[in-house]
Design an enzyme around this catalytic site. Structure first.
Site, PDB file in Angstrom:
ATOM      1  N   GLY A 132       0.748  -1.236   0.004  1.00  0.00           N
ATOM      2  CA  GLY A 132       0.052   0.116  -0.274  1.00  0.00           C
ATOM      3  C   GLY A 132       0.854   1.149  -0.029  1.00  0.00           C
ATOM      4  O   GLY A 132       1.270   1.630   0.909  1.00  0.00           O
ATOM      5  N   ALA A 138      -2.129  10.644  -3.439  1.00  0.00           N
ATOM      6  CA  ALA A 138      -0.816  10.465  -3.473  1.00  0.00           C
ATOM      7  C   ALA A 138      -0.481   9.261  -4.538  1.00  0.00           C
ATOM      8  O   ALA A 138      -0.749   8.125  -4.138  1.00  0.00           O
ATOM      9  CB  ALA A 138      -0.367   9.982  -2.134  1.00  0.00           C
ATOM     10  N   ILE A 165      -5.091  -0.975  -4.730  1.00  0.00           N
ATOM     11  CA  ILE A 165      -4.436  -1.969  -4.053  1.00  0.00           C
ATOM     12  C   ILE A 165      -4.469  -3.406  -4.657  1.00  0.00           C
ATOM     13  O   ILE A 165      -5.913  -4.049  -4.479  1.00  0.00           O
ATOM     14  CB  ILE A 165      -4.305  -1.920  -2.470  1.00  0.00           C
ATOM     15  CG1 ILE A 165      -4.116  -0.487  -1.993  1.00  0.00           C
ATOM     16  CG2 ILE A 165      -3.431  -3.097  -1.876  1.00  0.00           C
ATOM     17  CD1 ILE A 165      -2.934   0.098  -2.415  1.00  0.00           C
ATOM     18  N   ARG A 276      -8.312 -16.909 -41.407  1.00  0.00           N
ATOM     19  CA  ARG A 276      -9.295 -16.128 -41.745  1.00  0.00           C
ATOM     20  C   ARG A 276      -9.010 -15.601 -43.357  1.00  0.00           C
ATOM     21  O   ARG A 276      -7.599 -15.258 -43.686  1.00  0.00           O
ATOM     22  CB  ARG A 276      -9.007 -14.645 -41.065  1.00  0.00           C
ATOM     23  CG  ARG A 276      -9.964 -13.582 -41.607  1.00  0.00           C
ATOM     24  CD  ARG A 276     -11.546 -14.127 -41.347  1.00  0.00           C
ATOM     25  NE  ARG A 276     -12.238 -12.639 -41.699  1.00  0.00           N
ATOM     26  CZ  ARG A 276     -13.513 -12.587 -42.034  1.00  0.00           C
ATOM     27  NH1 ARG A 276     -14.121 -13.775 -42.010  1.00  0.00           N
ATOM     28  NH2 ARG A 276     -14.283 -11.504 -42.205  1.00  0.00           N
ATOM     29  N   GLN A 344      -7.029  -5.319 -34.401  1.00  0.00           N
ATOM     30  CA  GLN A 344      -7.277  -4.858 -35.736  1.00  0.00           C
ATOM     31  C   GLN A 344      -7.323  -5.991 -36.678  1.00  0.00           C
ATOM     32  O   GLN A 344      -7.960  -6.103 -37.716  1.00  0.00           O
ATOM     33  CB  GLN A 344      -6.353  -3.744 -36.059  1.00  0.00           C
ATOM     34  CG  GLN A 344      -6.458  -3.004 -37.192  1.00  0.00           C
ATOM     35  CD  GLN A 344      -7.838  -2.022 -37.099  1.00  0.00           C
ATOM     36  OE1 GLN A 344      -8.069  -1.731 -36.097  1.00  0.00           O
ATOM     37  NE2 GLN A 344      -8.456  -1.451 -38.412  1.00  0.00           N
ATOM     38  N   ILE A 345      -6.061  -6.958 -36.716  1.00  0.00           N
ATOM     39  CA  ILE A 345      -6.109  -8.134 -37.375  1.00  0.00           C
ATOM     40  C   ILE A 345      -7.274  -8.946 -37.240  1.00  0.00           C
ATOM     41  O   ILE A 345      -7.886  -9.638 -38.328  1.00  0.00           O
ATOM     42  CB  ILE A 345      -4.928  -8.937 -37.111  1.00  0.00           C
ATOM     43  CG1 ILE A 345      -3.644  -7.981 -37.611  1.00  0.00           C
ATOM     44  CG2 ILE A 345      -4.719 -10.308 -37.751  1.00  0.00           C
ATOM     45  CD1 ILE A 345      -2.382  -8.644 -36.999  1.00  0.00           C
ATOM     46  N   HIS A 346      -8.070  -9.106 -36.007  1.00  0.00           N
ATOM     47  CA  HIS A 346      -9.277  -9.954 -35.847  1.00  0.00           C
ATOM     48  C   HIS A 346     -10.517  -9.154 -36.626  1.00  0.00           C
ATOM     49  O   HIS A 346     -11.518  -9.905 -36.841  1.00  0.00           O
ATOM     50  CB  HIS A 346      -9.594 -10.092 -34.709  1.00  0.00           C
ATOM     51  CG  HIS A 346      -8.605 -11.275 -33.906  1.00  0.00           C
ATOM     52  ND1 HIS A 346      -7.463 -11.074 -33.755  1.00  0.00           N
ATOM     53  CD2 HIS A 346      -9.169 -12.553 -33.559  1.00  0.00           C
ATOM     54  CE1 HIS A 346      -7.004 -12.421 -33.220  1.00  0.00           C
ATOM     55  NE2 HIS A 346      -7.968 -13.286 -33.214  1.00  0.00           N
ATOM     56  N   GLU A 371       2.751   0.913 -11.057  1.00  0.00           N
ATOM     57  CA  GLU A 371       3.934   0.978 -10.613  1.00  0.00           C
ATOM     58  C   GLU A 371       5.033   2.096 -11.474  1.00  0.00           C
ATOM     59  O   GLU A 371       6.094   1.782 -11.897  1.00  0.00           O
ATOM     60  CB  GLU A 371       4.819  -0.575 -10.889  1.00  0.00           C
ATOM     61  CG  GLU A 371       4.059  -1.529  -9.952  1.00  0.00           C
ATOM     62  CD  GLU A 371       5.168  -2.578  -9.807  1.00  0.00           C
ATOM     63  OE1 GLU A 371       6.119  -2.638  -9.690  1.00  0.00           O
ATOM     64  OE2 GLU A 371       4.368  -3.882  -9.471  1.00  0.00           O
ATOM     65  N   THR A 373       3.949   5.480 -13.998  1.00  0.00           N
ATOM     66  CA  THR A 373       3.390   5.697 -15.278  1.00  0.00           C
ATOM     67  C   THR A 373       4.539   5.847 -16.221  1.00  0.00           C
ATOM     68  O   THR A 373       5.638   5.805 -15.677  1.00  0.00           O
ATOM     69  CB  THR A 373       2.523   7.114 -15.347  1.00  0.00           C
ATOM     70  OG1 THR A 373       3.403   8.087 -15.003  1.00  0.00           O
ATOM     71  CG2 THR A 373       1.321   6.967 -14.064  1.00  0.00           C
TER      72      THR A 373
END
Length: 391
Positions: A132, A138, A165, A276, A344-346, A371, A373
């Site tokens: 925590g 914060a 958390i 596909r 996108q491929i799908h 953890e 940015t």
């Protein structure tokens, strides 16, 4: 001066590392894959599965065998986390937080007595751990911590709350950062071990998230929790410095998690592209798709190499903070990019929950936030570079 020397690198996994990889992969395929959609939909954390993960030694990766751990290194940890994330990133997230944050913090910095009490059950997977630091005020700026710990004889009285958390509800043992001397800013933050047997310490709001939905995320509340003074980790005022060191190691785990997420999305995309058909042939034979797949493969390979370099540096006792931030930044952003291209491929099917790329895409976004940015990682990398180049 900046050291430009390099050492020879061996890219081959040892026999033991290959066995660990195969064990983690087989477990993920047999125990996680059949249930990942169900757990995601229900936001259900499978405690029984977590116990099985503990039986494999995967909840005590970095803990020595004398404390019931697996006695492995950061490289093996990265391998395990990647293989789990390749199938279900949400489960990998809970495993990473347990190992890299909670257990690691207690093992590295707590007294011998506290270490002996809390680390073995964590390493065996009998209990889960949480960590925590983050609060409503914060996040990236830990100096905004408002949770307080006030000395009262042989106890500290802890009041405050934490949010976002991982393992907050299901975790029993938690490392909490709290202010012991407000006048010192970040240097007045201390770390404590709390557990759910302490009156006034409990989980509250469980978050309803975009992704990583089966990984338990909640707020924690501390209302006049009486914490024995022995549960102070290290000395007063050392908590923030400890947390920074723990985050350095944790970023290797998140990088590995990101690599696994990207790898899972990539594998789903290339398998789909081969079956596909459009315009009379599989889309895998269409140059537009091939270029996407090539770019995805290249980025994953680069992310994996950066992650393994950071792990290797840690295992060999070398400074690894900058390498961990580089790996975490590149791998997490690669994970988002690769997962999006997999959708996108799908095509339209990529937007449907029956296909795994939809989940990989949702899960990937957290990795650029948790953890530290991406913005924080760039700050850390820039600061390290300035230190290296300063004469």
């Amino acid at each position: 001066m900046f050291d430009t020397t390099t050492q020879a690198l061996d890219f081959k996994l040892s026999d033991d590392q290959q066995s660990i990889r195969d064990l983690a992969r087989d477990f993920a395929e047999t125990e996680l894959k059949p249930h990942r959609l169900e757990w995601d939909e229900a936001q259900h954390f499978p405690m029984e599965t977590a116990q099985k993960i503990g039986e494999l030694g995967f909840l005590g990766i970095l803990i020595p065998t004398e404390l019931s751990g697996a006695g492995l290194g950061a490289t093996e940890g990265a391998i395990i986390i990647e293989e789990i994330a390749r199938v279900d990133p949400a489960i990998a997230l809970s495993v990473a937080a347990h190992n890299g944050l909670c257990s690691s913090h207690i093992f590295r910095f707590a007294s011998e007595g506290i270490r002996a009490k809390y680390v073995p059950p964590l390493a065996r997977g009998e209990v889960l751990g949480a960590w925590g630091l983050t609060e409503p005020s914060a996040g990236s700026d830990a100096g905004g911590t408002r949770t307080t710990a006030t000395r009262d004889g042989n106890y500290y009285i802890v009041n405050g709350s934490k949010n976002f958390i991982t393992n907050g509800t299901v975790g029993d043992t938690t490392v909490i950062m709290a202010v012991t001397d407000k006048s010192l800013g970040a240097r007045g933050i201390s770390a404590f071990v709390l557990d759910k047997s302490m009156p006034g310490f409990y989980a509250s709001k469980k978050e309803n998230k975009l992704g990583m939905r089966c990984s338990d995320t909640s707020s924690l509340v501390m209302e006049n929790v009486r914490v024995p003074k022995e549960h102070l980790i290290g000395e007063e005022g050392e908590g923030f410095v400890q947390a920074l060191q723990i985050l350095d190691g944790g970023r290797i785990s998140i990088a590995a998690l990101a690599v696994g997420t990207a790898q899972g999305a990539f594998e789903a995309a290339i398998q789909y592209a081969q079956v596909r058909e459009q315009f009379g042939k599989p889309i895998a034979l269409q140059q537009a798709t091939q270029f996407k797949l090539a770019q995805m493969a290249m980025k994953i390979e680069a992310a994996r190499l950066l992650t393994m370099k950071a792990a290797w540096l840690r295992d060999n006792g070398e400074p690894f903070g900058k390498a961990a931030s580089i790996a975490k930044l590149f791998a997490s952003e690669t994970s988002v990019q690769v997962s999006e291209e997999a959708v996108q491929i799908h095509g339209g099917y990529g937007y449907i929950k029956e296909y795994p790329v939809e989940k990989f895409w949702r899960d990937s976004k957290l990795l650029t936030i948790g953890e530290g940015t991406s913005e924080v990682q760039r700050m850390v990398i820039a600061r390290k570079m300035m230190e290296e180049y300063s004469a």
